[in-house]
Design a protein around this motif. Structure first.
Motif, PDB file in Angstrom:
ATOM      1  N   LEU A   1    -115.903  59.197 -51.969  1.00 55.66           N
ATOM      2  CA  LEU A   1    -116.727  60.293 -51.459  1.00 55.66           C
ATOM      3  C   LEU A   1    -117.736  59.789 -50.431  1.00 55.66           C
ATOM      4  O   LEU A   1    -117.961  60.420 -49.396  1.00 55.66           O
ATOM      5  CB  LEU A   1    -117.455  60.974 -52.614  1.00 55.66           C
ATOM      6  N   ALA A   2    -118.358  58.652 -50.719  1.00 53.39           N
ATOM      7  CA  ALA A   2    -119.361  58.106 -49.804  1.00 53.39           C
ATOM      8  C   ALA A   2    -118.767  57.773 -48.447  1.00 53.39           C
ATOM      9  O   ALA A   2    -119.426  57.915 -47.414  1.00 53.39           O
ATOM     10  CB  ALA A   2    -120.009  56.860 -50.415  1.00 53.39           C
ATOM     11  N   ALA A   3    -117.529  57.318 -48.446  1.00 57.39           N
ATOM     12  CA  ALA A   3    -116.863  56.966 -47.188  1.00 57.39           C
ATOM     13  C   ALA A   3    -116.318  58.188 -46.464  1.00 57.39           C
ATOM     14  O   ALA A   3    -115.882  58.081 -45.312  1.00 57.39           O
ATOM     15  CB  ALA A   3    -115.736  55.972 -47.458  1.00 57.39           C
ATOM     16  N   GLY A   4    -116.311  59.341 -47.142  1.00 62.72           N
ATOM     17  CA  GLY A   4    -115.826  60.557 -46.509  1.00 62.72           C
ATOM     18  C   GLY A   4    -114.318  60.629 -46.369  1.00 62.72           C
ATOM     19  O   GLY A   4    -113.811  61.393 -45.541  1.00 62.72           O
ATOM     20  N   VAL A   5    -113.584  59.867 -47.194  1.00 67.27           N
ATOM     21  CA  VAL A   5    -112.127  59.860 -47.055  1.00 67.27           C
ATOM     22  C   VAL A   5    -111.461  60.864 -47.985  1.00 67.27           C
ATOM     23  O   VAL A   5    -110.236  61.061 -47.907  1.00 67.27           O
ATOM     24  CB  VAL A   5    -111.554  58.444 -47.303  1.00 67.27           C
ATOM     25  N   VAL A   6    -112.222  61.500 -48.874  1.00 69.81           N
ATOM     26  CA  VAL A   6    -111.700  62.562 -49.734  1.00 69.81           C
ATOM     27  C   VAL A   6    -112.737  63.669 -49.838  1.00 69.81           C
ATOM     28  O   VAL A   6    -113.925  63.458 -49.591  1.00 69.81           O
ATOM     29  CB  VAL A   6    -111.349  62.056 -51.162  1.00 69.81           C
ATOM     30  N   ASP A   7    -112.259  64.835 -50.224  1.00 71.50           N
ATOM     31  CA  ASP A   7    -113.118  65.973 -50.538  1.00 71.50           C
ATOM     32  C   ASP A   7    -113.020  66.208 -52.043  1.00 71.50           C
ATOM     33  O   ASP A   7    -111.918  66.305 -52.590  1.00 71.50           O
ATOM     34  CB  ASP A   7    -112.638  67.207 -49.777  1.00 71.50           C
ATOM     35  N   LEU A   8    -114.166  66.266 -52.721  1.00 73.20           N
ATOM     36  CA  LEU A   8    -114.154  66.322 -54.180  1.00 73.20           C
ATOM     37  C   LEU A   8    -113.389  67.532 -54.704  1.00 73.20           C
ATOM     38  O   LEU A   8    -112.571  67.400 -55.622  1.00 73.20           O
ATOM     39  CB  LEU A   8    -115.583  66.324 -54.714  1.00 73.20           C
ATOM     40  N   GLU A   9    -113.638  68.694 -54.141  1.00 71.27           N
ATOM     41  CA  GLU A   9    -112.939  69.877 -54.639  1.00 71.27           C
ATOM     42  C   GLU A   9    -111.441  69.772 -54.371  1.00 71.27           C
ATOM     43  O   GLU A   9    -110.629  70.219 -55.187  1.00 71.27           O
ATOM     44  CB  GLU A   9    -113.521  71.141 -53.995  1.00 71.27           C
ATOM     45  N   GLY A  10    -111.083  69.171 -53.239  1.00 69.02           N
ATOM     46  CA  GLY A  10    -109.668  68.976 -52.955  1.00 69.02           C
ATOM     47  C   GLY A  10    -109.000  68.059 -53.964  1.00 69.02           C
ATOM     48  O   GLY A  10    -107.885  68.327 -54.428  1.00 69.02           O
ATOM     49  N   VAL A  11    -109.679  66.964 -54.316  1.00 67.67           N
ATOM     50  CA  VAL A  11    -109.136  66.043 -55.317  1.00 67.67           C
ATOM     51  C   VAL A  11    -109.003  66.752 -56.667  1.00 67.67           C
ATOM     52  O   VAL A  11    -107.998  66.608 -57.372  1.00 67.67           O
ATOM     53  CB  VAL A  11    -110.021  64.793 -55.462  1.00 67.67           C
TER      54      VAL A  11
ATOM     55  N   LEU B   1    -104.013  63.579 -66.357  1.00 68.46           N
ATOM     56  CA  LEU B   1    -104.865  62.470 -65.972  1.00 68.46           C
ATOM     57  C   LEU B   1    -105.224  61.604 -67.169  1.00 68.46           C
ATOM     58  O   LEU B   1    -105.458  62.114 -68.267  1.00 68.46           O
ATOM     59  CB  LEU B   1    -106.163  62.984 -65.351  1.00 68.46           C
ATOM     60  N   PRO B   2    -105.331  60.287 -66.968  1.00 68.75           N
ATOM     61  CA  PRO B   2    -105.925  59.431 -67.996  1.00 68.75           C
ATOM     62  C   PRO B   2    -107.375  59.836 -68.236  1.00 68.75           C
ATOM     63  O   PRO B   2    -108.016  60.447 -67.375  1.00 68.75           O
ATOM     64  CB  PRO B   2    -105.831  58.019 -67.395  1.00 68.75           C
ATOM     65  N   ALA B   3    -107.900  59.478 -69.402  1.00 66.04           N
ATOM     66  CA  ALA B   3    -109.264  59.868 -69.755  1.00 66.04           C
ATOM     67  C   ALA B   3    -110.278  59.354 -68.740  1.00 66.04           C
ATOM     68  O   ALA B   3    -111.235  60.062 -68.391  1.00 66.04           O
ATOM     69  CB  ALA B   3    -109.603  59.359 -71.152  1.00 66.04           C
ATOM     70  N   ALA B   4    -110.097  58.122 -68.256  1.00 62.28           N
ATOM     71  CA  ALA B   4    -111.051  57.551 -67.304  1.00 62.28           C
ATOM     72  C   ALA B   4    -111.078  58.354 -66.009  1.00 62.28           C
ATOM     73  O   ALA B   4    -112.151  58.582 -65.425  1.00 62.28           O
ATOM     74  CB  ALA B   4    -110.709  56.093 -67.017  1.00 62.28           C
ATOM     75  N   ALA B   5    -109.918  58.791 -65.536  1.00 59.03           N
ATOM     76  CA  ALA B   5    -109.858  59.570 -64.304  1.00 59.03           C
ATOM     77  C   ALA B   5    -110.514  60.938 -64.488  1.00 59.03           C
ATOM     78  O   ALA B   5    -111.248  61.408 -63.616  1.00 59.03           O
ATOM     79  CB  ALA B   5    -108.402  59.735 -63.865  1.00 59.03           C
ATOM     80  N   ALA B   6    -110.256  61.576 -65.628  1.00 59.27           N
ATOM     81  CA  ALA B   6    -110.864  62.877 -65.903  1.00 59.27           C
ATOM     82  C   ALA B   6    -112.394  62.760 -65.942  1.00 59.27           C
ATOM     83  O   ALA B   6    -113.115  63.597 -65.384  1.00 59.27           O
ATOM     84  CB  ALA B   6    -110.327  63.437 -67.215  1.00 59.27           C
ATOM     85  N   TYR B   7    -112.888  61.718 -66.591  1.00 59.02           N
ATOM     86  CA  TYR B   7    -114.338  61.468 -66.632  1.00 59.02           C
ATOM     87  C   TYR B   7    -114.895  61.290 -65.230  1.00 59.02           C
ATOM     88  O   TYR B   7    -115.925  61.867 -64.864  1.00 59.02           O
ATOM     89  CB  TYR B   7    -114.613  60.223 -67.470  1.00 59.02           C
ATOM     90  N   ALA B   8    -114.228  60.483 -64.413  1.00 59.61           N
ATOM     91  CA  ALA B   8    -114.733  60.156 -63.081  1.00 59.61           C
ATOM     92  C   ALA B   8    -114.817  61.389 -62.192  1.00 59.61           C
ATOM     93  O   ALA B   8    -115.776  61.550 -61.426  1.00 59.61           O
ATOM     94  CB  ALA B   8    -113.844  59.095 -62.439  1.00 59.61           C
ATOM     95  N   LEU B   9    -113.833  62.266 -62.277  1.00 62.48           N
ATOM     96  CA  LEU B   9    -113.844  63.462 -61.448  1.00 62.48           C
ATOM     97  C   LEU B   9    -114.852  64.482 -61.956  1.00 62.48           C
ATOM     98  O   LEU B   9    -115.446  65.222 -61.173  1.00 62.48           O
ATOM     99  CB  LEU B   9    -112.444  64.083 -61.403  1.00 62.48           C
ATOM    100  N   GLU B  10    -115.066  64.518 -63.258  1.00 57.45           N
ATOM    101  CA  GLU B  10    -116.029  65.458 -63.832  1.00 57.45           C
ATOM    102  C   GLU B  10    -117.449  65.102 -63.427  1.00 57.45           C
ATOM    103  O   GLU B  10    -118.258  65.984 -63.097  1.00 57.45           O
ATOM    104  CB  GLU B  10    -115.899  65.461 -65.350  1.00 57.45           C
ATOM    105  N   ARG B  11    -117.799  63.794 -63.444  1.00 57.46           N
ATOM    106  CA  ARG B  11    -119.192  63.399 -63.195  1.00 57.46           C
ATOM    107  C   ARG B  11    -119.414  62.876 -61.766  1.00 57.46           C
ATOM    108  O   ARG B  11    -120.472  62.345 -61.458  1.00 57.46           O
ATOM    109  CB  ARG B  11    -119.660  62.337 -64.204  1.00 57.46           C
ATOM    110  N   ALA B  12    -118.478  63.063 -60.899  1.00 60.85           N
ATOM    111  CA  ALA B  12    -118.555  62.487 -59.557  1.00 60.85           C
ATOM    112  C   ALA B  12    -119.852  62.859 -58.841  1.00 60.85           C
ATOM    113  O   ALA B  12    -120.386  63.952 -59.002  1.00 60.85           O
ATOM    114  CB  ALA B  12    -117.364  62.952 -58.724  1.00 60.85           C
TER     115      ALA B  12
END
Length: 337
Positions: free
Chosen positions: A160-170, A179-190
């Protein structure tokens, strides 16, 4: 505050490998290729020996072996999109280049991490001559291999900081995937306000480990006249607590002098701070956060001697200044030690 920059400059000087040619027309003859002027990149393919083995060059050398329909994905696709965090290293060891292939395809040689799919492959995005998965899918592929929830959180924040993805798009792409649990956590608290990996880790300890509410990141602190006192890494306005991560660049006498003057100015307007440095354990992180918050004044907004300013994103990359960027990345590697 570290001197890490979330974006990296576009690679220059990439050299596509060529095949050894018995006639010497489209590439060097076998005997010449075996000499000191050439380097073997993979079976039957060589590049001139003087070509630096940068992370982008390594990705290109893997990509030329892709079968039809194959694409580069994961950290390598994110790197070519401009995200500096994805440096292709595990510690100091080069990581294999992740590639996505049709189910029946094969790829020869070492140095690649193969993922296959029976489904339709995404439309590739060509970056610097390399077919890549789009950023959102590349990030999800990388998240599937995260070694911890903390690491997954940093991955998302740095993309996100580099601007290479859009959070809502991801999140939309992720919604139809398991998703694995770690990925779900990361996207939830991004958090799109972290500018370095250490800031992301600090935020995650504050929220997930200590259990405090989400603070603001990289915000200006102003005095009542509107003058900027500082930009702090972490700020909880309600309590009047701020936090900083000081990397290796803060060890010089001049930098320490400026840091102390800055801390004194923040104390002068009633803010209570904590500072984390390289080598601190996470127990120390938690204790310093809790202690500072416990000492904070918890003043109402109309009682404060400071005002909240704007979010400050990472500055633009130095124009064509490779030396300056290398200095930034050196600080990044030192911060990981």
């Amino acid at each position: 505050m570290t001197d890490f920059h979330p974006s990296c400059p576009a690679p220059v000087g990439l050299v596509r490998p060529v095949r050894v040619d018995p006639d010497g027309d489209s590439g060097p003859r076998r005997g010449t290729a075996a000499g000191p002027s050439w380097r073997t990149s993979s079976h039957g393919l060589v590049v001139p020996a003087h070509v630096p083995q940068t992370v982008e060059q390594r990705i290109l050398e893997a990509a030329v072996r892709l079968p039809e329909g194959g694409v580069v994905t994961g950290w390598a696709a994110l790197r070519l999109a401009g995200a500096a965090y994805y440096d292709g290293l595990a510690g100091r060891t080069p990581r294999p280049v992740p590639v996505l292939l049709p189910h029946t395809s094969r790829i020869r040689g070492p140095g690649v991490l193969v993922e296959r799919t029976r489904g339709r492959l995404p439309e590739p995005v060509v970056r610097h001559g390399v077919p890549c998965t789009p950023g959102d899918l590349a990030l999800l592929h990388e998240l599937s291999r995260a070694t911890s929830t903390r690491a997954a959180g940093v991955m998302v924040d740095m993309a996100l900081a580099a601007g290479v993805v859009d959070l809502e798009g991801v999140r939309q792409v992720a919604a139809v995937r398991r998703l694995p649990a770690a990925a779900a956590y990361a996207l939830e608290r991004a958090c799109a306000e972290c500018r370095s990996p250490r800031e992301s880790e600090m935020l995650q300890v504050w929220e997930s480990d200590v259990g405090f509410p989400r603070p603001l990141m990289n915000r200006q602190v102003l005095d009542l006249s509107g003058r900027v006192i500082a930009v702090v890494d972490l700020l909880e306005p309600e309590s009047g607590t701020y936090g900083e991560y000081n990397g290796a660049s803060h060890r010089s006498r001049e930098r320490q002098r400026r840091d102390e003057a800055r801390a004194d100015a923040l104390r002068g307007v009633g803010l209570e701070g904590f500072v984390l440095v390289a080598g601190d354990s996470e127990r120390v992180w938690r204790e310093r956060m809790s202690s500072a918050r416990g000492r904070a004044l918890w003043l109402r907004e109309d009682q404060r001697r400071w005002r909240l300013g704007a979010f400050v994103p990472a500055p633009p990359l130095p124009d064509e200044d490779e030396e300056a960027f290398e200095a930034l990345m050196l600080e990044h590697y030192r911060s990981l030690e």
